[in-house]
Enzyme design. Structure first.
Site, mmCIF file in Angstrom:
data_model
loop_
_atom_site.group_PDB
_atom_site.id
_atom_site.type_symbol
_atom_site.label_atom_id
_atom_site.label_comp_id
_atom_site.label_asym_id
_atom_site.label_seq_id
_atom_site.Cartn_x
_atom_site.Cartn_y
_atom_site.Cartn_z
ATOM 1 N N GLN A 166 87.918 67.625 71.437
ATOM 2 C CA GLN A 166 88.668 68.811 71.854
ATOM 3 C C GLN A 166 88.114 70.058 71.161
ATOM 4 O O GLN A 166 87.886 71.096 71.794
ATOM 5 C CB GLN A 166 90.147 68.630 71.485
ATOM 6 N N ASP A 197 99.295 73.692 70.121
ATOM 7 C CA ASP A 197 99.280 72.317 70.637
ATOM 8 C C ASP A 197 100.746 71.919 70.818
ATOM 9 O O ASP A 197 101.655 72.624 70.364
ATOM 10 C CB ASP A 197 98.573 71.414 69.599
ATOM 11 N N CYS A 247 95.215 73.267 73.846
ATOM 12 C CA CYS A 247 94.422 72.090 74.225
ATOM 13 C C CYS A 247 94.984 71.426 75.483
ATOM 14 O O CYS A 247 94.270 70.691 76.150
ATOM 15 C CB CYS A 247 94.354 71.105 73.069
#
Ligand code: CP
Ligand code: NVA
Length: 298
Positions: free
Chosen positions: A131, A217, A257
């Protein structure tokens, strides 16, 4: 045997080679002449759900000339208790590489050690290195050199994505600020760093002030579902909205993400306002994944 398990295991120059190759593969995607996985079969063993990582690796292996087998861990004997070291020794005799998404980081390390084939960490509870390669690629693409940038991670500062950001900051030297409640601060051992370029605070406004990139996130990572209510309560002050983004530098990027949970870590409005960046970031998973695979077999 080269593996890609965690960013702290790689030198900066190796990561830069992967980033440069990611850019090149993005530019030349349609030319289809770069086939370093030709004749190879790669296994993907996933114990957790995935959209971006799964699709980008499946497409990536194929575009590099290889074949891919997707294996849900629950469909394998692994799911009935066969040890990872036995699974690794079997697959090591049949396929050329493995891409693994699981819970315990030790499992990907054991797989790498016992299989003797290239092993990629496609997310563990500890780290999500693939990522962050795509994220760094995206920041370079949109802002040029990242060394002088301030990147602020907001939310669960102890999660896998935050940990991989810490490893990236240690390699590249940009300023990383982590805004998290004290109970979601990173592990002090992971933070140990002589460069003093990583700041951890529970003051979200101070952390976002003049940042070049604000990153978040999910509040509830996969495997933490039982903590869901407690996490929502403790992290409720760490939502990113339009007014928070106004504190960042003019033109600052908001990155995520994904998957995103509107009303939790981000508002609908701020996510849609920054959707171009966030979905460019998601697309870059494909180019970055291909670069990681090509680097492994080079
Ligand atoms: N960001 C990310 O890893 O997404 P997936 O869980 O969909 O793979
Ligand atoms: N921290 C998140 C990342 C999802 C891509 C999780 O582990 O669920």
């Amino acid at each position: 045997m080269k593996h890609f398990l965690s960013l702290d295991q790689h030198r900066r120059d190796e990561l830069e080679i992967i980033l440069d190759l990611s850019d090149k593969l993005k530019r030349e995607r349609r030319e289809n002449e770069f086939l370093p996985l030709k004749g190879q079969t790669w296994a993907m063993i996933f114990s957790k759900t995935s959209t971006r990582t799964r699709v980008s690796f499946e497409v990536g292996v194929r575009e590099l000339g290889g074949q891919v087998i997707f294996l849900s861990a629950s469909d394998m004997q692994l799911g009935r208790g066969e040890p990872i070291k036995d699974t690794a020794r079997v697959l090591g005799r049949m396929v050329h590489g493995a891409i693994i998404r699981t819970y315990a980081h030790q499992d990907v390390k054991d797989f790498a050690a016992f299989s003797n084939i290239h092993t990629v960490n496609a997310l563990t509870d500890h780290a999500h290195p693939c990522q962050i390669v795509a994220d760094l690629m995206t920041i370079r693409e949109k802002m040029g050199n990242m060394d002088d940038k301030v990147i602020t991670f907001v939310g669960d500062g102890a999660c896998n994505v935050a940990t991989s950001w810490i490893f990236a900051a240690k390699k590249f030297g940009f300023q990383l600020r982590i805004a998290a409640p004290k109970s979601f601060s990173p592990d002090p051992l992971i933070l140990q760093n002589e460069n003093h370029n990583i700041i951890v605070t529970d003051d979200i406004k101070a952390a976002v002030a003049d940042a070049d990139v604000v990153y978040t996130d999910v509040w509830v990572s996969m495997g933490k579902e039982e903590e869901s209510l407690n996490r929502q309560e403790l992290l409720s002050g760490f939502q990113i909205d339009m007014s928070l983004m106004k504190l960042a530098k003019p033109g600052a990027l908001l990155m995520h993400c994904l998957p995103a949970y509107r009303g939790m870590e981000v508002t609908e409005e701020v996510l849609e306002f920054h959707a171009k960046t966030i979905f460019d970031q998601a697309e870059n998973r494909l180019h970055a994944q291909k670069a990681i695979l090509a680097w492994l077999v080079s």
